[in-house]
Design a protein around this motif. Structure first.
Motif, PDB file in Angstrom:
ATOM      1  N   LEU A 130       4.864  70.416 -72.909  1.00 48.49           N
ATOM      2  CA  LEU A 130       6.051  70.960 -73.565  1.00 48.49           C
ATOM      3  C   LEU A 130       6.769  69.892 -74.383  1.00 48.49           C
ATOM      4  CD1 LEU A 130       7.527  73.192 -70.698  1.00 48.49           C
ATOM      5  CD2 LEU A 130       6.089  73.891 -72.627  1.00 48.49           C
ATOM      6  N   GLY A 131       6.611  68.656 -73.994  1.00 44.03           N
ATOM      7  CA  GLY A 131       7.292  67.583 -74.706  1.00 44.03           C
ATOM      8  C   GLY A 131       6.570  67.099 -75.947  1.00 44.03           C
ATOM      9  N   GLN A 132       5.327  67.536 -76.157  1.00 43.00           N
ATOM     10  CA  GLN A 132       4.573  67.039 -77.309  1.00 43.00           C
ATOM     11  C   GLN A 132       4.066  68.173 -78.198  1.00 43.00           C
ATOM     12  OE1 GLN A 132       1.617  64.691 -75.273  1.00 43.00           O
ATOM     13  NE2 GLN A 132       0.205  66.399 -75.069  1.00 43.00           N
ATOM     14  N   LEU A 133       4.757  69.313 -78.184  1.00 40.44           N
ATOM     15  CA  LEU A 133       4.362  70.436 -79.036  1.00 40.44           C
ATOM     16  C   LEU A 133       4.375  70.043 -80.512  1.00 40.44           C
ATOM     17  CD1 LEU A 133       6.410  73.273 -77.294  1.00 40.44           C
ATOM     18  CD2 LEU A 133       3.950  72.886 -77.131  1.00 40.44           C
ATOM     19  N   LEU A 134       5.421  69.355 -80.922  1.00 42.96           N
ATOM     20  CA  LEU A 134       5.525  68.952 -82.328  1.00 42.96           C
ATOM     21  C   LEU A 134       4.519  67.859 -82.647  1.00 42.96           C
ATOM     22  CD1 LEU A 134       6.904  69.132 -85.063  1.00 42.96           C
ATOM     23  CD2 LEU A 134       8.680  67.589 -84.207  1.00 42.96           C
ATOM     24  N   ARG A 135       4.377  66.895 -81.751  1.00 42.00           N
ATOM     25  CA  ARG A 135       3.451  65.789 -82.002  1.00 42.00           C
ATOM     26  C   ARG A 135       2.012  66.296 -82.132  1.00 42.00           C
ATOM     27  NH1 ARG A 135      -0.196  62.606 -79.839  1.00 42.00           N
ATOM     28  NH2 ARG A 135      -0.287  63.911 -77.983  1.00 42.00           N
ATOM     29  N   ASP A 136       1.655  67.293 -81.319  1.00 43.73           N
ATOM     30  CA  ASP A 136       0.297  67.835 -81.390  1.00 43.73           C
ATOM     31  C   ASP A 136      -0.012  68.383 -82.784  1.00 43.73           C
ATOM     32  OD1 ASP A 136      -0.119  67.183 -78.776  1.00 43.73           O
ATOM     33  OD2 ASP A 136       0.190  69.205 -77.983  1.00 43.73           O
ATOM     34  N   ALA A 137       0.991  68.984 -83.419  1.00 39.90           N
ATOM     35  CA  ALA A 137       0.781  69.533 -84.763  1.00 39.90           C
ATOM     36  C   ALA A 137       0.657  68.427 -85.798  1.00 39.90           C
ATOM     37  CB  ALA A 137       1.928  70.467 -85.131  1.00 39.90           C
ATOM     38  N   LEU A 138       1.223  67.259 -85.513  1.00 43.05           N
ATOM     39  CA  LEU A 138       1.193  66.159 -86.484  1.00 43.05           C
ATOM     40  C   LEU A 138      -0.094  65.352 -86.393  1.00 43.05           C
ATOM     41  CD1 LEU A 138       4.864  64.861 -86.047  1.00 43.05           C
ATOM     42  CD2 LEU A 138       3.999  66.480 -87.739  1.00 43.05           C
ATOM     43  N   VAL A 139      -0.661  65.233 -85.187  1.00 47.63           N
ATOM     44  CA  VAL A 139      -1.839  64.384 -85.007  1.00 47.63           C
ATOM     45  C   VAL A 139      -3.119  65.196 -84.889  1.00 47.63           C
ATOM     46  CG1 VAL A 139      -0.460  62.630 -83.874  1.00 47.63           C
ATOM     47  CG2 VAL A 139      -1.596  64.345 -82.476  1.00 47.63           C
ATOM     48  N   GLY A 140      -3.012  66.513 -84.708  1.00 52.10           N
ATOM     49  CA  GLY A 140      -4.204  67.337 -84.563  1.00 52.10           C
ATOM     50  C   GLY A 140      -4.812  67.702 -85.896  1.00 52.10           C
ATOM     51  N   ASP A 141      -5.657  68.710 -85.863  1.00 50.44           N
ATOM     52  CA  ASP A 141      -6.282  69.182 -87.100  1.00 50.44           C
ATOM     53  C   ASP A 141      -5.222  69.683 -88.064  1.00 50.44           C
ATOM     54  OD1 ASP A 141      -8.773  68.633 -86.072  1.00 50.44           O
ATOM     55  OD2 ASP A 141      -9.003  70.638 -85.206  1.00 50.44           O
ATOM     56  N   PRO A 142      -5.395  69.461 -89.366  1.00 46.29           N
ATOM     57  CA  PRO A 142      -4.416  69.949 -90.343  1.00 46.29           C
ATOM     58  C   PRO A 142      -4.362  71.466 -90.339  1.00 46.29           C
ATOM     59  CG  PRO A 142      -6.390  69.184 -91.449  1.00 46.29           C
ATOM     60  CD  PRO A 142      -6.534  68.797 -90.012  1.00 46.29           C
ATOM     61  N   PRO A 143      -3.230  72.024 -90.756  1.00 44.87           N
ATOM     62  CA  PRO A 143      -3.121  73.489 -90.798  1.00 44.87           C
ATOM     63  C   PRO A 143      -4.213  74.114 -91.669  1.00 44.87           C
ATOM     64  CG  PRO A 143      -0.972  72.468 -91.098  1.00 44.87           C
ATOM     65  CD  PRO A 143      -1.993  71.365 -91.157  1.00 44.87           C
ATOM     66  N   THR A 144      -4.485  75.350 -91.402  1.00 48.64           N
ATOM     67  CA  THR A 144      -5.523  76.070 -92.134  1.00 48.64           C
ATOM     68  C   THR A 144      -5.208  76.131 -93.625  1.00 48.64           C
ATOM     69  OG1 THR A 144      -5.992  77.414 -90.199  1.00 48.64           O
ATOM     70  CG2 THR A 144      -6.717  78.280 -92.313  1.00 48.64           C
ATOM     71  N   THR A 145      -6.214  75.859 -94.447  1.00 45.54           N
ATOM     72  CA  THR A 145      -6.094  75.995 -95.896  1.00 45.54           C
ATOM     73  C   THR A 145      -7.162  76.965 -96.373  1.00 45.54           C
ATOM     74  OG1 THR A 145      -7.599  74.160 -96.298  1.00 45.54           O
ATOM     75  CG2 THR A 145      -5.244  73.622 -96.108  1.00 45.54           C
ATOM     76  N   PHE A 146      -7.110  77.308 -97.634  1.00 47.14           N
ATOM     77  CA  PHE A 146      -8.138  78.192 -98.174  1.00 47.14           C
ATOM     78  C   PHE A 146      -9.517  77.541 -98.060  1.00 47.14           C
ATOM     79  CE2 PHE A 146      -4.568  80.380-100.186  1.00 47.14           C
ATOM     80  CZ  PHE A 146      -4.963  81.701-100.033  1.00 47.14           C
ATOM     81  N   GLU A 147      -9.586  76.245 -98.327  1.00 46.18           N
ATOM     82  CA  GLU A 147     -10.870  75.561 -98.213  1.00 46.18           C
ATOM     83  C   GLU A 147     -11.340  75.563 -96.766  1.00 46.18           C
ATOM     84  OE1 GLU A 147     -13.083  74.432-100.366  1.00 46.18           O
ATOM     85  OE2 GLU A 147     -11.809  75.378-101.877  1.00 46.18           O
ATOM     86  N   GLY A 148     -10.384  75.371 -95.852  1.00 48.66           N
ATOM     87  CA  GLY A 148     -10.745  75.377 -94.442  1.00 48.66           C
ATOM     88  C   GLY A 148     -11.186  76.743 -93.946  1.00 48.66           C
ATOM     89  N   ARG A 149     -10.760  77.800 -94.628  1.00 48.64           N
ATOM     90  CA  ARG A 149     -11.141  79.156 -94.225  1.00 48.64           C
ATOM     91  C   ARG A 149     -12.481  79.588 -94.789  1.00 48.64           C
ATOM     92  NH1 ARG A 149      -6.325  82.820 -96.045  1.00 48.64           N
ATOM     93  NH2 ARG A 149      -7.731  84.445 -95.255  1.00 48.64           N
ATOM     94  N   ARG A 150     -13.029  78.823 -95.753  1.00 50.88           N
ATOM     95  CA  ARG A 150     -14.323  79.198 -96.325  1.00 50.88           C
ATOM     96  C   ARG A 150     -15.404  79.119 -95.256  1.00 50.88           C
ATOM     97  NH1 ARG A 150     -14.566  79.773-101.687  1.00 50.88           N
ATOM     98  NH2 ARG A 150     -16.855  79.611-101.668  1.00 50.88           N
ATOM     99  N   ARG A 151     -16.360  80.003 -95.354  1.00 52.48           N
ATOM    100  CA  ARG A 151     -17.450  80.047 -94.394  1.00 52.48           C
ATOM    101  C   ARG A 151     -18.720  79.492 -95.011  1.00 52.48           C
ATOM    102  NH1 ARG A 151     -16.702  86.219 -91.963  1.00 52.48           N
ATOM    103  NH2 ARG A 151     -14.605  85.903 -91.078  1.00 52.48           N
ATOM    104  N   THR A 152     -19.491  78.828 -94.207  1.00 53.03           N
ATOM    105  CA  THR A 152     -20.796  78.315 -94.634  1.00 53.03           C
ATOM    106  C   THR A 152     -21.869  78.917 -93.739  1.00 53.03           C
ATOM    107  OG1 THR A 152     -20.541  76.382 -93.197  1.00 53.03           O
ATOM    108  CG2 THR A 152     -19.850  76.147 -95.507  1.00 53.03           C
ATOM    109  N   HIS A 153     -23.066  79.048 -94.302  1.00 54.40           N
ATOM    110  CA  HIS A 153     -24.156  79.667 -93.549  1.00 54.40           C
ATOM    111  C   HIS A 153     -24.966  78.603 -92.831  1.00 54.40           C
ATOM    112  CE1 HIS A 153     -27.276  82.371 -92.338  1.00 54.40           C
ATOM    113  NE2 HIS A 153     -28.190  81.689 -93.001  1.00 54.40           N
ATOM    114  N   LYS A 154     -25.108  78.785 -91.538  1.00 54.10           N
ATOM    115  CA  LYS A 154     -25.968  77.913 -90.743  1.00 54.10           C
ATOM    116  C   LYS A 154     -27.101  78.779 -90.184  1.00 54.10           C
ATOM    117  CE  LYS A 154     -22.223  74.808 -89.335  1.00 54.10           C
ATOM    118  NZ  LYS A 154     -21.485  74.229 -88.181  1.00 54.10           N
ATOM    119  N   PRO A 155     -28.304  78.595 -90.735  1.00 55.29           N
ATOM    120  CA  PRO A 155     -29.427  79.423 -90.263  1.00 55.29           C
ATOM    121  C   PRO A 155     -29.598  79.310 -88.752  1.00 55.29           C
ATOM    122  CG  PRO A 155     -30.055  78.166 -92.201  1.00 55.29           C
ATOM    123  CD  PRO A 155     -28.717  77.642 -91.776  1.00 55.29           C
TER     124      PRO A 155
END
Length: 533
Positions: A74-99
Motif C-alpha cells: 500500500l505504501g508503494q502504489l505510486l512508486r510501482d507505476a514509476l519504476v514498472g512497465d510504462p503505461p500502455t501505448t498504441f505501439e504497445g498494444r500492437r500484436r505480433t504473430h508467433k507461430p
C-alpha cells in the motif's frame, strides 16, 4: 533322620528366598520399565507441546509478515507505476504473430513394411529334406504364409494411406490456423491504426477507448477495484476520469499477531486508528496521482491538455442500507502543472494539497465531498467553439447574430464568468444550447443553458420545457437567456421550481459589459409590466 529333614527344610527355604528375590527383581524391572515408559511419554508430550507451540508461534509470525507485506504494498502504489512497465501505448498494444509449434512426428514416420522372412516357414532339413519327406506340408505352410503376408501388406498399405491422409489433414489444419491467426492479428492492427488516427484527430470515442485500455492494464494489489469511466472533451483537451477507490477495509486492521503460550491462543495486535487513517489517506492520494500519471504517460501524441479526476468509493450507507458512491478525492491539473512534479520524491498527501485537490476531511469514515466537476459528457453532443466576441464591436445588436453565433456568445460569457462551457450540436441538443460547469465546490456542478434570440415575449412553455430537460439530465441548474423578456407566469414558475434562472435582455447587456467588456444592444425594449397586486 532329623538331620536329613532339616537339610531338606533349609533347601526349601533357600528356594523360596531365591523365588522371592527373582519376583522382587522382576517387579523392580517392571517398575523401572513403567517409569521409563512414563518418562518417555512425558518427554514425548513435552516435545509435542513444544513443537505445537513453536508451530503456532511461526504461524503468528507468518501472518504478521503477511500483514507487513500488505502495508508495504500500500505504501508503494505510486512508486510501482514509476519504476514498472510504462503505461500502455498504441505501439504497445500492437500484436505480433508467433507461430505456434507443431510436432508432426506422430504422423511423419511410416511404420516398417512387412518382411517375408517374418512369415516364411522353415524348410525341411536333414534326412527329411534328402528323402523329400514333408514337402507337401511345407508347401502348404508356404501358401498359408503368403496369404498372411499379403494380408499384412494390405493392412500396412491401408495404415500408410491413413497416416498420410492424417498428416495432410493436420498440416492443412495447422496452416489454416496460422493463416487465421495472421488475419486476426492483421485486422486488429489495422483497426488499431485507424483508432490511432482517430485518436490523433481528437475523436472522443477513440481517446476514451485508448485511455480505458491504459487504465485496464494498470496492475494493483489484490482487493483493489478496477472500474473507471472516461470522457474526453475535444474543445478543451481535458479528460474527465472517474475511478473507483478501494474501501477503507483495504488497510489491515491488525498490525501483527502474537501467540500466547499460557493461554494457547493467537492474539491480534491491533493497528492504531490514527495509523489506519494515515495509511488510507496515502492510498487514496497515490491512486489519484498514479491515475493521472498513467493517463498522461499513455498519451505520447499529447492530445490531452489536462486531467480532471473524481475518486469514488462504492460502499453501503449504514443509515439506509443502500449502495452509495461518495466522492473522496477530486482534482484538476494541466499537463504542464503535473509534469513539473517529481513523483518519486513527493509525499502523496501533500502533493494533492499542492495541486489544490479537494480531499475528504475524513476519508476513512467515507465523509463525501462535492466533485469539482460532476457530469456525464455522454449525455451531450458537443461541438467546436467559435469566437463571436471579437466581432461584437461591428455588430453590437444581438438579435442580428445568427442563432449559432448567439449560442457561442453565451458560451463565451459563461467562460468569462469563470466556468467551463461547451456548445452542443445543432438539432441534437434536446433543448440544450450549451452546458457550463463551475469549479467552485459550493456550486453543484452542471448547468444547462438555453439561449433565445427573440424579439418578443418568451412564453412560459419554454421555461417549463427547460425544467423538464434539467430533470431529465439531472443537472444542478437551468439557465434560460434571451435578448427579449419573460412574462410573470415564467418568473413565477422559475421561482417555484427552484433550480431555474431567467436572464432577460437588460441583465444580459450588463453581464456582457461586466465580463466581456462589450457594449451591446440586446433587442427591443420590453413593455412596462403592471405592478403586482
Amino acid at each position: 533322620m532329623a538331620q536329613r529333614g532339616s537339610g531338606r527344610g533349609n533347601e526349601y527355604q533357600r528356594q523360596q528366598q531365591a523365588l522371592r528375590r527373582a519376583q522382587d527383581q522382576q517387579a523392580r524391572q517392571v517398575e523401572r520399565e513403567r517409569k521409563a515408559a512414563e518418562t518417555a511419554s512425558k518427554r514425548q508430550e513435552r516435545e509435542r507441546k513444544a513443537a505445537y507451540q513453536e508451530q503456532q508461534a511461526e504461524q503468528a509470525q507468518v501472518r504478521t509478515i503477511g500483514v507487513e507485506h500488505e502495508v508495504e504494498q500500500l505504501g508503494q502504489l505510486l512508486r510501482d507505476a514509476l519504476v514498472g512497465d510504462p503505461p500502455t501505448t498504441f505501439e504497445g498494444r500492437r500484436r505480433t504473430h508467433k507461430p505456434r509449434g507443431w510436432d508432426e512426428r506422430p504422423w511423419s514416420r511410416p511404420e516398417p513394411s512387412p518382411r517375408w522372412e517374418e512369415f516364411a516357414p522353415s524348410e525341411p532339413g536333414g534326412l527329411a529334406a534328402v528323402l523329400g519327406l514333408g514337402r507337401k506340408r511345407y508347401e502348404a505352410e508356404v501358401a498359408e504364409a503368403r496369404v498372411r503376408f499379403g494380408d499384412a501388406q494390405e493392412r500396412h498399405r491401408r495404415a500408410e494411406d491413413e497416416r498420410l491422409a492424417t498428416l495432410e489433414r493436420k498440416q492443412t489444419e495447422y496452416r489454416q490456423a496460422e493463416e487465421r491467426a495472421l488475419a486476426e492479428i492483421g485486422a486488429f492492427n489495422r483497426q488499431l491504426d485507424e483508432e490511432r488516427e482517430s485518436y490523433r484527430a481528437g475523436e472522443p470515442a477513440a481517446v476514451e477507448a485508448h485511455l480505458g485500455a491504459v487504465l485496464d492494464a494498470s496492475r494493483y494489489p489484490l482487493g483493489f477495484p478496477h472500474e473507471h469511466r472516461i470522457a474526453f472533451r475535444p474543445a478543451t483537451g481535458d479528460v474527465l476520469v472517474e475511478v473507483h477507490l478501494p474501501p477503507e477495509g483495504i488497510v489491515p486492521a491488525a498490525r501483527g499477531y502474537r501467540y500466547v503460550k499460557s493461554r494457547d491462543e493467537t492474539t491480534v495486535l491491533p493497528r492504531p486508528e490514527k495509523e489506519r487513517k494515515e495509511i488510507y489517506a496515502s492510498v487514496l492520494a497515490q491512486v489519484a496521482l498514479r491515475t493521472v500519471h498513467e493517463i498522461l504517460m499513455g498519451d505520447p501524441d499529447r492530445i490531452i491538455n489536462g486531467v480532471i479526476l473524481n475518486g469514488h468509493v462504492k460502499t453501503i450507507d449504514r443509515a439506509t442500507g443502500q449502495e452509495v458512491s461518495p466522492c473522496l478525492v477530486t482534482l484538476s491539473t494541466s499537463r504542464e502543472q503535473f509534469g513539473k512534479l517529481r513523483l518519486s520524491q513527493v509525499d502523496p498527501v501533500h502533493c494533492l494539497k499542492g495541486l489544490n485537490a479537494l480531499v475528504s476531511p475524513n476519508p476513512y469514515d467515507l465523509e463525501p465531498i462535492r466533485p469539482i466537476i460532476e457530469f456525464d459528457l455522454s449525455k451531450y453532443r458537443l461541438m467546436d467553439s467559435m469566437d463571436v466576441v471579437a466581432d461584437l464591436d461591428s455588430r453590437p445588436v444581438l438579435v442580428k447574430l445568427t442563432p449559432s453565433e448567439f449560442e457561442h456568445l453565451i458560451r463565451q460569457l459563461f467562460e468569462a464568468i469563470g466556468m467551463e462551457a461547451w456548445n452542443t450540436q445543432a438539432s441534437k441538443d434536446e433543448g440544450v444550447d450549451a452546458i457550463a460547469i463551475s469549479k467552485d465546490p459550493v456550486f453543484n456542478g452542471e448547468c444547462i443553458i438555453q439561449a433565445k434570440r427573440y424579439t418578443r415575449l418568451v412564453g412560459v412553455e419554454s421555461v417549463q420545457a427547460l425544467a423538464g430537460v434539467v430533470e431529465h439530465k439531472r443537472a444542478a441548474k437551468g439557465v434560460l437567456i434571451t435578448t427579449s423578456w419573460f412574462g410573470r407566469a415564467s418568473h413565477d414558475f422559475a421561482r417555484q421550481h427552484g433550480r431555474l434562472q431567467l436572464i432577460e435582455g437588460p441583465e444580459l447587456k450588463y453581464l456582457i459589459k461586466e465580463h466581456l467588456g462589450k457594449d451591446v444592444i440586446p433587442g427591443p425594449v420590453p413593455p412596462k409590466r403592471r405592478p403586482s397586486r
